[in-house]
Enzyme design. Structure first.
Site, PDB file in Angstrom:
ATOM      1  N   CYS A  54       0.931  -1.682  -0.084  1.00 49.74           N
ATOM      2  CA  CYS A  54      -0.600   0.160   0.399  1.00 49.74           C
ATOM      3  C   CYS A  54       1.154   1.049  -0.216  1.00 49.74           C
ATOM      4  O   CYS A  54       1.452   1.890   1.012  1.00 49.74           O
ATOM      5  CB  CYS A  54      -0.855  -0.232   1.275  1.00 49.74           C
ATOM      6  SG  CYS A  54      -1.991   1.609   1.744  1.00 49.74           S
ATOM      7  N   CYS A 106      -0.356   4.104   2.315  1.00 46.82           N
ATOM      8  CA  CYS A 106      -0.437   3.761   3.474  1.00 46.82           C
ATOM      9  C   CYS A 106       1.212   3.917   4.298  1.00 46.82           C
ATOM     10  O   CYS A 106       1.505   4.923   4.865  1.00 46.82           O
ATOM     11  CB  CYS A 106      -0.689   2.455   3.932  1.00 46.82           C
ATOM     12  SG  CYS A 106      -2.328   1.975   3.224  1.00 46.82           S
ATOM     13  N   ASP A 107       2.093   3.827   3.193  1.00 47.17           N
ATOM     14  CA  ASP A 107       3.457   3.944   3.528  1.00 47.17           C
ATOM     15  C   ASP A 107       4.483   4.831   3.307  1.00 47.17           C
ATOM     16  O   ASP A 107       5.330   4.564   3.256  1.00 47.17           O
ATOM     17  CB  ASP A 107       3.998   1.423   3.395  1.00 47.17           C
ATOM     18  CG  ASP A 107       3.170   1.081   4.749  1.00 47.17           C
ATOM     19  OD1 ASP A 107       2.483   1.763   5.299  1.00 47.17           O
ATOM     20  OD2 ASP A 107       2.681   0.425   4.240  1.00 47.17           O
TER      21      ASP A 107
END
Ligand code: NDP
Length: 313
Positions: free
Chosen positions: A135, A138-139
């Site tokens: 992701c 997200c990261d």
């Protein structure tokens, strides 16, 4: 739980929450078990620009919070837990939560969605969450100003590569063929981005790193020439598609060879009375928030009709 629910909804993406909005407005008092990723895949998306009603776009997590609030407003109970087992063999359906709670329900709406696929390299596991991620949204933040590698050639990979290019110094896309699967507009976007390098006919050989730094490089191999090279990188993002979250239903419901649940054509009905399917768990073609939401609506209407026909409500 001794009470028999009218409607248990498994999963909390656009399909699950839309089913909950319709079911709660029909006085079915639905209960949603959110699953391990409350809000589903939209929680790992940034701007959603193709959902009707948001002319300026909306952030995925915000949209899912709005869906949840709308469902709760009409009395939906949302439980932040995962369903791990079901039994559809009796007239009343049963499900068990991870915490061991047994739930009985006259109708069950399945909206368990799909999850990211992995390459299956041991080094993926070694460096999971220490540079390896599925992701970028997200990261990616953790790799600001650093170099990143992303594998995949679909719309997701292109979207995530574009996202990473805004944060990272250099982004390397690994494409296993000499063309991309992604839509032309997405391909053009990555091709025009200066700090994205595309590596054609390239497979991942190994993710390299150490205990202290996590991922430090990715060794790749050209599948035409067998030439190997090492790309320095702090991150390795996997964007190669998804698998439907349907394993626990395999003893009871029909599914295709990839695990997508099969409903009666044009309906949400399964071969088990009172069990309905919606969202990405049964859709490998469209997989959009709006189509998932539409199918959640269908499942709730079908559940309500079933409960009325059986004179349960
Ligand atoms: P896709 O299934 O479309 O693409 C997966 C990609 O991963 C393919 O390019 C495939 O390569 C590659 N791949 C699969 N396995 C491997 C492997 N082992 N090693 C290397 N590469 C691999 O998945 P997406 O998640 O990209 O998209 C899913 C759906 O969602 C699509 O319909 C897409 O259009 C849609 N979507 C739309 C978006 C938008 O409109 N904004 C954004 C994101 C997704 P190959 O091509 O060689 O098979």
């Amino acid at each position: 739980m001794s009470e028999i629910l009218n409607c248990l909804i498994i999963g909390s993406g656009p399909a699950g929450y839309t089913a909950a909005i319709y079911a709660s407005r029909a006085n079915l008092n639905p209960v949603v078990y959110t699953g391990p990723e409350p809000g589903g895949q939209l929680m790992i998306t940034t701007d959603v620009e193709n959902y009707p009603g948001y002319p300026e776009g909306v952030m995925g997590p915000q949209m899912m919070e709005d869906f949840k609030k709308q469902a709760e407003r009409f009395g939906t109970k949302v439980i932040m837990e995962k369903i791990v087992k079901v039994d559809f063999s009796g007239p009343v359906h049963k499900a068990w939560s991870e915490a061991g709670t047994e739930i009985q329900a006259h109708t069950i709406i399945i909206s368990t969605g799909a999850s990211a696929k992995w390459l299956g390299l041991p080094s993926e596991k070694t460096f999971m969450n220490r540079g390896v991620s599925a992701c970028a949204v997200c990261d990616g933040f953790f790799f600001r100003g650093k170099d990143a590698v992303i594998v995949g050639a679909g719309d997701t990979a292109c979207e995530e590569a574009s996202y990473l290019a805004k944060l990272c110094k250099n982004v390397h896309m690994l494409i296993r063929r000499d063309e991309m699967r992604a839509s032309k507009i997405m391909q053009d976007r990555v091709k025009k981005t200066e700090n994205i390098t595309i590596h054609w006919n390239t497979n991942t050989d190994e993710i390299l790193g150490n205990d202290e730094d996590g991922v430090t490089a990715v060794r790749v191999v050209n599948n035409k020439t067998n030439e190997k090279k090492t790309i320095p990188s702090s991150a390795f993002f996997v964007a190669i598609g998804h698998k439907p979250n349907t394993d626990m239903f395999k003893d009871f419901l029909d599914m295709d060879d990839q695990g997508y649940l099969i409903a009666k054509p044009g309906r949400s009905l399964t071969k088990i009375e009172g069990v309905f399917v919606s969202g990405d768990a049964q859709d490998k073609i469209y997989r959009q928030a709006v189509t998932a939401a539409g199918s959640g609506c269908m499942a709730a209407l079908d559940a309500e009709r079933y409960l009325t026909e059986k004179e349960i409500i």
